[in-house]
Write an enzyme that holds these catalytic residues in place. Sequence first.
Site, PDB file in Angstrom:
ATOM      1  N   VAL A  98      -0.448  -2.132  -0.449  1.00 30.18           N
ATOM      2  CA  VAL A  98       0.088  -2.468   0.864  1.00 30.18           C
ATOM      3  C   VAL A  98       1.021  -3.689   0.766  1.00 30.18           C
ATOM      4  CG1 VAL A  98      -1.869  -3.895   1.650  1.00 30.18           C
ATOM      5  CG2 VAL A  98      -0.624  -2.548   3.282  1.00 30.18           C
ATOM      6  N   ASP A  99       0.710  -4.606  -0.120  1.00 29.53           N
ATOM      7  CA  ASP A  99       1.537  -5.801  -0.361  1.00 29.53           C
ATOM      8  C   ASP A  99       2.943  -5.385  -0.806  1.00 29.53           C
ATOM      9  OD1 ASP A  99       2.106  -8.474  -0.669  1.00 29.53           O
ATOM     10  OD2 ASP A  99       0.930  -8.744  -2.504  1.00 29.53           O
TER      11      ASP A  99
ATOM     12  N   ASP B 258       1.193   4.142   8.365  1.00 29.75           N
ATOM     13  CA  ASP B 258       1.785   3.194   7.424  1.00 29.75           C
ATOM     14  C   ASP B 258       1.874   1.850   8.146  1.00 29.75           C
ATOM     15  OD1 ASP B 258       3.537   1.637   5.920  1.00 29.75           O
ATOM     16  OD2 ASP B 258       4.831   3.331   5.417  1.00 29.75           O
TER      17      ASP B 258
HETATM   18  P1  ADP Z   1      -6.416  -4.626  -2.075  1.00 28.18           P
HETATM   19  O1  ADP Z   1      -5.807  -5.237  -3.314  1.00 28.18           O
HETATM   20  O2  ADP Z   1      -6.812  -5.664  -1.049  1.00 28.18           O
HETATM   21  O3  ADP Z   1      -7.504  -3.665  -2.403  1.00 28.18           O
HETATM   22  P2  ADP Z   1      -4.442  -2.494  -1.694  1.00 28.18           P
HETATM   23  O4  ADP Z   1      -3.068  -2.676  -1.164  1.00 28.18           O
HETATM   24  O5  ADP Z   1      -4.591  -2.093  -3.128  1.00 28.18           O
HETATM   25  O6  ADP Z   1      -5.211  -3.876  -1.365  1.00 28.18           O
HETATM   26  O7  ADP Z   1      -5.210  -1.440  -0.807  1.00 28.18           O
HETATM   27  C1  ADP Z   1      -5.710  -1.692   0.477  1.00 28.18           C
HETATM   28  C2  ADP Z   1      -5.619  -0.431   1.303  1.00 28.18           C
HETATM   29  O8  ADP Z   1      -4.290  -0.289   1.806  1.00 28.18           O
HETATM   30  C3  ADP Z   1      -5.911   0.857   0.532  1.00 28.18           C
HETATM   31  O9  ADP Z   1      -6.788   1.654   1.302  1.00 28.18           O
HETATM   32  C4  ADP Z   1      -4.531   1.515   0.417  1.00 28.18           C
HETATM   33  O10 ADP Z   1      -4.630   2.921   0.409  1.00 28.18           O
HETATM   34  C5  ADP Z   1      -3.885   1.052   1.695  1.00 28.18           C
HETATM   35  N1  ADP Z   1      -2.413   1.116   1.757  1.00 28.18           N
HETATM   36  C6  ADP Z   1      -1.498   1.155   0.760  1.00 28.18           C
HETATM   37  N2  ADP Z   1      -0.248   1.200   1.266  1.00 28.18           N
HETATM   38  C7  ADP Z   1      -0.368   1.177   2.629  1.00 28.18           C
HETATM   39  C8  ADP Z   1       0.537   1.224   3.720  1.00 28.18           C
HETATM   40  N3  ADP Z   1       1.857   1.273   3.549  1.00 28.18           N
HETATM   41  N4  ADP Z   1       0.019   1.184   4.991  1.00 28.18           N
HETATM   42  C9  ADP Z   1      -1.306   1.111   5.202  1.00 28.18           C
HETATM   43  N5  ADP Z   1      -2.210   1.069   4.220  1.00 28.18           N
HETATM   44  C10 ADP Z   1      -1.758   1.112   2.947  1.00 28.18           C
END
Ligand code: ADP
Length: 180
Positions: A39-40, A16
Amino acid sequence: MQITIDKTRIEILQGDITKQDTQAIVNAANSSLLGGGGVDGAIHRTGGPEILEHCKKIRKEYGTLPPGNAVITPAGNLTAEFVIHTVGPIWREGKNHEAEVLKNCYKNSLSLAQREMIRSLSFPSISTGAYGYPIDKASKIAISTVIEYVKKHSFFDEIRFVLFSQYDLAVYEETMNNLI
Ligand code: ADP
């Protein structure tokens, strides 16, 4: 897995991003800088309101953040000290300069970190979630851009790629094996 180039350790791990103890973590933000899902959302939820306050200030002063660019804020309650926010490209079948924009995300995040004397940094897999970038292609750009940067600038102690799922981890590991 990990490799070392010059003095920089490059690590690929499942985890994470909000829990990483590197000096900064990178957020796959959207152009509004006002938060989103994936992730945001996790970064803003865990880091608390301080991050959004700083994002709002940047937004007020400079407007929206174009894809490929990067800005920095404090990291609120996170273990990291700073969050570097970058906006990945939305995948449109590769017909909209997505590769170039994604490369810029990594390059601009790294050079911003270096300018701020941040020596360790964690990246998520930018654009491969909601933005739909195929992860096999995105992982090649992510890893090759970091390797290229690190070979040119002997500065960082550690760069991490933090993958959320076991599948994503396996793709990144395979890409790394093919690149080294
Ligand atoms: P984008 O809009 O740039 O595609 P996302 O947040 O939807 O960004 O996804 C980018 C990657 O981050 C995905 O592979 C998702 O599974 C991953 N992700 C989501 N939450 C977390 C987290 N807490 N830590 C690490 N990676 C994450």
